[in-house]
Design a protein around this motif. Structure first.
Motif, mmCIF file in Angstrom:
data_model
loop_
_atom_site.group_PDB
_atom_site.id
_atom_site.type_symbol
_atom_site.label_atom_id
_atom_site.label_comp_id
_atom_site.label_asym_id
_atom_site.label_seq_id
_atom_site.Cartn_x
_atom_site.Cartn_y
_atom_site.Cartn_z
ATOM 1 N N GLN A 8 -53.244 -5.397 -48.927
ATOM 2 C CA GLN A 8 -54.812 -5.872 -48.791
ATOM 3 C C GLN A 8 -55.300 -5.549 -47.463
ATOM 4 O OE1 GLN A 8 -52.459 -8.965 -51.059
ATOM 5 N NE2 GLN A 8 -54.531 -9.719 -50.855
ATOM 6 N N ASN A 60 -57.889 -3.962 -47.102
ATOM 7 C CA ASN A 60 -59.385 -4.326 -47.478
ATOM 8 C C ASN A 60 -59.870 -5.812 -46.912
ATOM 9 O OD1 ASN A 60 -61.916 -4.174 -48.053
ATOM 10 N ND2 ASN A 60 -61.530 -4.293 -50.188
ATOM 11 N N HIS A 85 -54.110 -13.534 -42.155
ATOM 12 C CA HIS A 85 -55.431 -13.300 -42.101
ATOM 13 C C HIS A 85 -56.123 -13.719 -43.201
ATOM 14 C CE1 HIS A 85 -54.194 -9.987 -44.522
ATOM 15 N NE2 HIS A 85 -55.303 -10.233 -45.185
HETATM 16 FE FE LIG Z 1 -55.841 -9.530 -47.285
#
Ligand SMILES: [Fe+2]
Length: 330
Positions: free
Chosen positions: A135, A137, A167
């Motif tokens: 991920q 993105n 994150h």
């Molecule tokens: Fe993520």
């Protein structure tokens, strides 16, 4: 001659039973911490093998590889913003009412893709040694540990370490679809953090399977995967369909790996749509009060104006001038 495939839900959408979900309150979040009560889903079969094969054909097109490829300090190879122009099957698959219903039912809120540009973001890793991150993105990278490990990094001492550290994502909800055959692959889970710091691992999806995560609100990281020849994931980001649910979208993490004109158009356009709908509703409410002979709700309206100011300021902050965006650096 190129054969054009049409997305047919009966043929391409896998109709299995709904996956288990974990709730925001299970992770210790308060009631209005996100846009839904659902924090994330376990992996579930979303598309059939034939659908995945067609999607893969679309991302193998030379024009996609040539014009939609981006790389950054945290991801060596991504394909972005290709769906609308070059991948009609993929585009239709993510926009089809039945797909959206399936995803919305699992996510616990009615969703639409956040914008065309974020449909089917591809993370590519074709060498088992370099592993991949599911991920990237929307990754913040701000609390990244070992955030610069990209292609070519050694895997000898990085078992279980992510490429991007803890994150939150830029977009409210992400759906990560596995495009590769994961036979022989180890790892690749998403680690999710509870409010009290507790960590849960969500098993990575196998080919054709997806996981849904309220990535904007839940701190998470994707762990490395090992084994297997390639690992390709497709990430589509979603926002609530209703214009009256808050939109905390940020572009910070996607600006450096985007065609800014397309990204900014998509963002600015849907933010204006939200604004338009909220203003229209407020105006109608005001007119109705007046027609009923009630006094002007000055305080209420000022509160609305304050919300609108914050909303417009947020749009403005995210649209960083092109000349001030550094390509490839997150
Ligand atoms: Fe993520």
């Amino acid at each position: 001659m190129e054969h054009v495939h049409k997305f047919e839900p009966k043929r391409h959408l896998a109709a299995k039973q709904a996956p288990k979900v974990r709730l925001m309150k299970d992770l210790g979040f308060g009631e209005d911490a996100g846009v839904s009560a659902v924090a994330y889903s376990e992996a579930f079969q979303l598309f059939t093998p034939e659908a995945i094969r067609i999607m893969r054909e679309e991302i193998d097109k030379p024009e996609v590889r040539e014009t939609c490829k981006f790389s950054s300090n945290i991801a060596a190879a991504q394909l972005r913003g290709y769906a609308k122009k070059y991948a009609p099957f993929t585009y239709e698959a993510w926009n089809h009412a039945e797909t959206l219903k399936m995803i919305s039912d699992i996510a616990g809120i009615e969703l639409v893709p956040v914008m065309d540009y974020e449909i089917g973001h591809i993370n590519l890793s074709t060498n088992a040694k370099t592993a991949d991150e599911g991920q990237v993105n929307g990754a913040e990278g701000s609390r990244s540990n070992g955030g610069n490990a990209g292609m070519g990094s050694s895997r000898t001492d990085d078992e279980d370490k992510p490429i991007v550290g803890w994150h939150t994502d830029s977009y409210p909800i992400v759906c990560v679809l596995m495009m590769s055959d994961c036979t022989g692959m180890v790892g690749g889970e998403t680690a999710v953090q509870s409010v009290d710091g507790g960590i849960t691992k969500v098993r990575g999806p196998t080919q054709g399977c997806a996981v849904i995560l309220q990535g904007r609100y839940i701190t998470h990281q994707a762990l490395r995967a090992h084994g297997g020849k390639e690992r390709i994931t497709s990430v589509t980001s979603f926002r609530p369909k209703s214009a009256f649910i808050r939109d905390d979208t940020e572009l910070r993490t996607v600006r450096p790996v985007s065609d800014l004109s397309e990204l900014y158009y998509g963002f600015a356009e849907y933010r204006l749509e939200i604004l338009e709908k909220r203003i229209q509703a407020e105006r109608q409410k005001m007119q109705a009060r007046h027609q009923a002979g009630d006094a002007m709700d000055t305080l209420g309206h000022k509160e609305f104006l304050g919300e609108m100011i914050r909303f417009v300021e947020q749009s403005d902050r995210e649209l960083v001038e092109e000349s001030k965006v550094q390509k490839g650096v997150i």
